[in-house]
Design a protein around this motif. Sequence first.
Motif, PDB file in Angstrom:
ATOM      1  N   ALA A  12      -7.186   0.336  -9.344  1.00  0.00           N
ATOM      2  CA  ALA A  12      -8.373   0.134 -10.175  1.00  0.00           C
ATOM      3  C   ALA A  12      -9.470  -0.585  -9.394  1.00  0.00           C
ATOM      4  CB  ALA A  12      -8.003  -0.650 -11.429  1.00  0.00           C
ATOM      5  N   ILE A  13      -9.106  -1.630  -8.669  1.00  0.00           N
ATOM      6  CA  ILE A  13     -10.095  -2.364  -7.874  1.00  0.00           C
ATOM      7  C   ILE A  13     -10.672  -1.478  -6.780  1.00  0.00           C
ATOM      8  CG2 ILE A  13     -10.385  -4.268  -6.232  1.00  0.00           C
ATOM      9  CD1 ILE A  13      -8.378  -5.840  -7.973  1.00  0.00           C
ATOM     10  N   PHE A  14      -9.807  -0.696  -6.131  1.00  0.00           N
ATOM     11  CA  PHE A  14     -10.283   0.192  -5.073  1.00  0.00           C
ATOM     12  C   PHE A  14     -11.223   1.252  -5.631  1.00  0.00           C
ATOM     13  CE2 PHE A  14     -10.077   3.649  -2.037  1.00  0.00           C
ATOM     14  CZ  PHE A  14     -10.274   2.976  -0.843  1.00  0.00           C
ATOM     15  N   SER A  15     -10.942   1.757  -6.823  1.00  0.00           N
ATOM     16  CA  SER A  15     -11.827   2.770  -7.405  1.00  0.00           C
ATOM     17  C   SER A  15     -13.202   2.183  -7.708  1.00  0.00           C
ATOM     18  CB  SER A  15     -11.205   3.369  -8.663  1.00  0.00           C
ATOM     19  OG  SER A  15     -11.214   2.437  -9.722  1.00  0.00           O
ATOM     20  N   TRP A  16     -13.254   0.908  -8.107  1.00  0.00           N
ATOM     21  CA  TRP A  16     -14.551   0.260  -8.324  1.00  0.00           C
ATOM     22  C   TRP A  16     -15.291   0.100  -7.001  1.00  0.00           C
ATOM     23  CZ3 TRP A  16     -12.071  -4.235 -11.463  1.00  0.00           C
ATOM     24  CH2 TRP A  16     -11.714  -3.783 -12.728  1.00  0.00           C
ATOM     25  N   LEU A  17     -14.581  -0.350  -5.971  1.00  0.00           N
ATOM     26  CA  LEU A  17     -15.203  -0.513  -4.661  1.00  0.00           C
ATOM     27  C   LEU A  17     -15.709   0.817  -4.129  1.00  0.00           C
ATOM     28  CD1 LEU A  17     -12.705  -2.992  -2.968  1.00  0.00           C
ATOM     29  CD2 LEU A  17     -14.952  -3.519  -3.941  1.00  0.00           C
ATOM     30  N   TYR A  18     -14.965   1.861  -4.358  1.00  0.00           N
ATOM     31  CA  TYR A  18     -15.350   3.199  -3.900  1.00  0.00           C
ATOM     32  C   TYR A  18     -16.560   3.704  -4.691  1.00  0.00           C
ATOM     33  CZ  TYR A  18     -14.541   7.874  -2.007  1.00  0.00           C
ATOM     34  OH  TYR A  18     -14.665   9.063  -1.351  1.00  0.00           O
ATOM     35  N   ALA A  19     -16.557   3.466  -6.014  1.00  0.00           N
ATOM     36  CA  ALA A  19     -17.648   3.953  -6.864  1.00  0.00           C
ATOM     37  C   ALA A  19     -18.967   3.251  -6.553  1.00  0.00           C
ATOM     38  CB  ALA A  19     -17.284   3.764  -8.328  1.00  0.00           C
ATOM     39  N   PHE A  20     -18.915   1.974  -6.199  1.00  0.00           N
ATOM     40  CA  PHE A  20     -20.136   1.223  -5.916  1.00  0.00           C
ATOM     41  C   PHE A  20     -20.490   1.194  -4.432  1.00  0.00           C
ATOM     42  CE2 PHE A  20     -18.779  -0.841  -9.973  1.00  0.00           C
ATOM     43  CZ  PHE A  20     -19.838  -0.365 -10.729  1.00  0.00           C
ATOM     44  N   ASN A  21     -19.855   2.053  -3.635  1.00  0.00           N
ATOM     45  CA  ASN A  21     -20.119   2.189  -2.198  1.00  0.00           C
ATOM     46  C   ASN A  21     -19.964   0.878  -1.435  1.00  0.00           C
ATOM     47  OD1 ASN A  21     -20.608   4.971  -2.163  1.00  0.00           O
ATOM     48  ND2 ASN A  21     -22.696   4.651  -2.897  1.00  0.00           N
ATOM     49  N   VAL A  22     -19.003   0.076  -1.830  1.00  0.00           N
ATOM     50  CA  VAL A  22     -18.714  -1.153  -1.091  1.00  0.00           C
ATOM     51  C   VAL A  22     -17.890  -0.820   0.144  1.00  0.00           C
ATOM     52  CG1 VAL A  22     -17.551  -3.399  -1.218  1.00  0.00           C
ATOM     53  CG2 VAL A  22     -18.855  -2.551  -3.176  1.00  0.00           C
ATOM     54  N   VAL A  23     -16.998   0.160   0.020  1.00  0.00           N
ATOM     55  CA  VAL A  23     -16.206   0.609   1.160  1.00  0.00           C
ATOM     56  C   VAL A  23     -16.795   1.914   1.681  1.00  0.00           C
ATOM     57  CG1 VAL A  23     -14.080  -0.522   0.445  1.00  0.00           C
ATOM     58  CG2 VAL A  23     -14.551   1.768  -0.356  1.00  0.00           C
ATOM     59  N   ASN A  24     -16.637   2.145   2.951  1.00  0.00           N
ATOM     60  CA  ASN A  24     -17.163   3.348   3.592  1.00  0.00           C
ATOM     61  C   ASN A  24     -16.249   4.520   3.271  1.00  0.00           C
ATOM     62  OD1 ASN A  24     -18.363   5.241   5.194  1.00  0.00           O
ATOM     63  ND2 ASN A  24     -17.938   4.204   7.137  1.00  0.00           N
ATOM     64  N   SER A  25     -16.736   5.447   2.495  1.00  0.00           N
ATOM     65  CA  SER A  25     -15.909   6.579   2.069  1.00  0.00           C
ATOM     66  C   SER A  25     -15.615   7.562   3.192  1.00  0.00           C
ATOM     67  CB  SER A  25     -16.585   7.312   0.908  1.00  0.00           C
ATOM     68  OG  SER A  25     -17.859   7.781   1.291  1.00  0.00           O
ATOM     69  N   ARG A  26     -16.342   7.474   4.296  1.00  0.00           N
ATOM     70  CA  ARG A  26     -16.095   8.382   5.426  1.00  0.00           C
ATOM     71  C   ARG A  26     -15.104   7.820   6.433  1.00  0.00           C
ATOM     72  NH1 ARG A  26     -22.377   9.254   6.152  1.00  0.00           N
ATOM     73  NH2 ARG A  26     -22.112   7.026   5.943  1.00  0.00           N
ATOM     74  N   ASN A  27     -14.675   6.586   6.226  1.00  0.00           N
ATOM     75  CA  ASN A  27     -13.704   5.968   7.111  1.00  0.00           C
ATOM     76  C   ASN A  27     -12.329   6.596   6.861  1.00  0.00           C
ATOM     77  OD1 ASN A  27     -11.920   4.265   8.473  1.00  0.00           O
ATOM     78  ND2 ASN A  27     -13.089   2.422   7.978  1.00  0.00           N
ATOM     79  N   GLN A  28     -11.615   6.923   7.915  1.00  0.00           N
ATOM     80  CA  GLN A  28     -10.319   7.588   7.777  1.00  0.00           C
ATOM     81  C   GLN A  28      -9.286   6.677   7.120  1.00  0.00           C
ATOM     82  OE1 GLN A  28      -8.644   8.951  11.455  1.00  0.00           O
ATOM     83  NE2 GLN A  28      -7.143  10.260  10.441  1.00  0.00           N
ATOM     84  N   PHE A  29      -9.291   5.390   7.444  1.00  0.00           N
ATOM     85  CA  PHE A  29      -8.354   4.447   6.825  1.00  0.00           C
ATOM     86  C   PHE A  29      -8.622   4.301   5.330  1.00  0.00           C
ATOM     87  CE2 PHE A  29      -7.302   0.095   5.477  1.00  0.00           C
ATOM     88  CZ  PHE A  29      -5.935   0.137   5.672  1.00  0.00           C
ATOM     89  N   VAL A  30      -9.886   4.198   4.965  1.00  0.00           N
ATOM     90  CA  VAL A  30     -10.251   4.088   3.550  1.00  0.00           C
ATOM     91  C   VAL A  30      -9.832   5.344   2.806  1.00  0.00           C
ATOM     92  CG1 VAL A  30     -12.217   3.946   1.955  1.00  0.00           C
ATOM     93  CG2 VAL A  30     -12.133   2.481   3.973  1.00  0.00           C
ATOM     94  N   ASP A  31     -10.012   6.486   3.423  1.00  0.00           N
ATOM     95  CA  ASP A  31      -9.616   7.746   2.804  1.00  0.00           C
ATOM     96  C   ASP A  31      -8.102   7.823   2.629  1.00  0.00           C
ATOM     97  OD1 ASP A  31     -10.193  10.360   1.754  1.00  0.00           O
ATOM     98  OD2 ASP A  31      -9.331  11.151   3.621  1.00  0.00           O
ATOM     99  N   SER A  32      -7.341   7.347   3.605  1.00  0.00           N
ATOM    100  CA  SER A  32      -5.882   7.402   3.478  1.00  0.00           C
ATOM    101  C   SER A  32      -5.377   6.416   2.425  1.00  0.00           C
ATOM    102  CB  SER A  32      -5.216   7.137   4.830  1.00  0.00           C
ATOM    103  OG  SER A  32      -5.495   5.834   5.268  1.00  0.00           O
ATOM    104  N   VAL A  33      -5.990   5.236   2.330  1.00  0.00           N
ATOM    105  CA  VAL A  33      -5.614   4.286   1.279  1.00  0.00           C
ATOM    106  C   VAL A  33      -5.945   4.861  -0.093  1.00  0.00           C
ATOM    107  CG1 VAL A  33      -6.158   2.022   0.290  1.00  0.00           C
ATOM    108  CG2 VAL A  33      -5.765   2.239   2.732  1.00  0.00           C
ATOM    109  N   SER A  34      -7.116   5.464  -0.211  1.00  0.00           N
ATOM    110  CA  SER A  34      -7.514   6.081  -1.472  1.00  0.00           C
ATOM    111  C   SER A  34      -6.549   7.192  -1.874  1.00  0.00           C
ATOM    112  CB  SER A  34      -8.929   6.644  -1.333  1.00  0.00           C
ATOM    113  OG  SER A  34      -9.277   7.383  -2.462  1.00  0.00           O
ATOM    114  N   ASN A  35      -6.181   8.016  -0.920  1.00  0.00           N
ATOM    115  CA  ASN A  35      -5.255   9.107  -1.184  1.00  0.00           C
ATOM    116  C   ASN A  35      -3.882   8.578  -1.592  1.00  0.00           C
ATOM    117  OD1 ASN A  35      -4.334  11.726  -1.376  1.00  0.00           O
ATOM    118  ND2 ASN A  35      -3.919  11.903   0.810  1.00  0.00           N
ATOM    119  N   MET A  36      -3.401   7.526  -0.913  1.00  0.00           N
ATOM    120  CA  MET A  36      -2.101   6.948  -1.247  1.00  0.00           C
ATOM    121  C   MET A  36      -2.109   6.369  -2.667  1.00  0.00           C
ATOM    122  SD  MET A  36      -0.192   3.579   0.213  1.00  0.00           S
ATOM    123  CE  MET A  36      -1.472   2.600  -0.515  1.00  0.00           C
TER     124      MET A  36
END
Length: 96
Positions: free
Chosen positions: A23-47
């Motif tokens: 839930a916290i990660f989805s908020w960070l992703y929605a408000f562009n706090v984390v870089n959505s093009r980063n491979q690590f961020v994408d793998s954490v999101s996918n997991m």
Amino acid sequence: MIALIQTIVLALDIYWWIIIASAIFSWLYAFNVVNSRNQFVDSVSNMLFRLTEPALRPIRRFLPDLGGIDISPIILLLILFFLRQFLLTTVAPLVV
């Protein structure tokens, strides 16, 4: 038998924190706090999506559309809390 109950409770506790992290990660992703093009961020999101979506999808089917507010994680946390308390207060005393 008590070891099995303690293991189930531990698994419920770990899943509890995974849902909160998702839930916290989805908020960070929605408000562009984390870089959505980063491979690590994408793998954490996918997991996190793969771990939580099978449990959240059936709850979302029954909830009405609240206009962009997703309360399914809260409902799932309440269900997990109920299961944990049920195991600790009802099932565990019967085993001992």
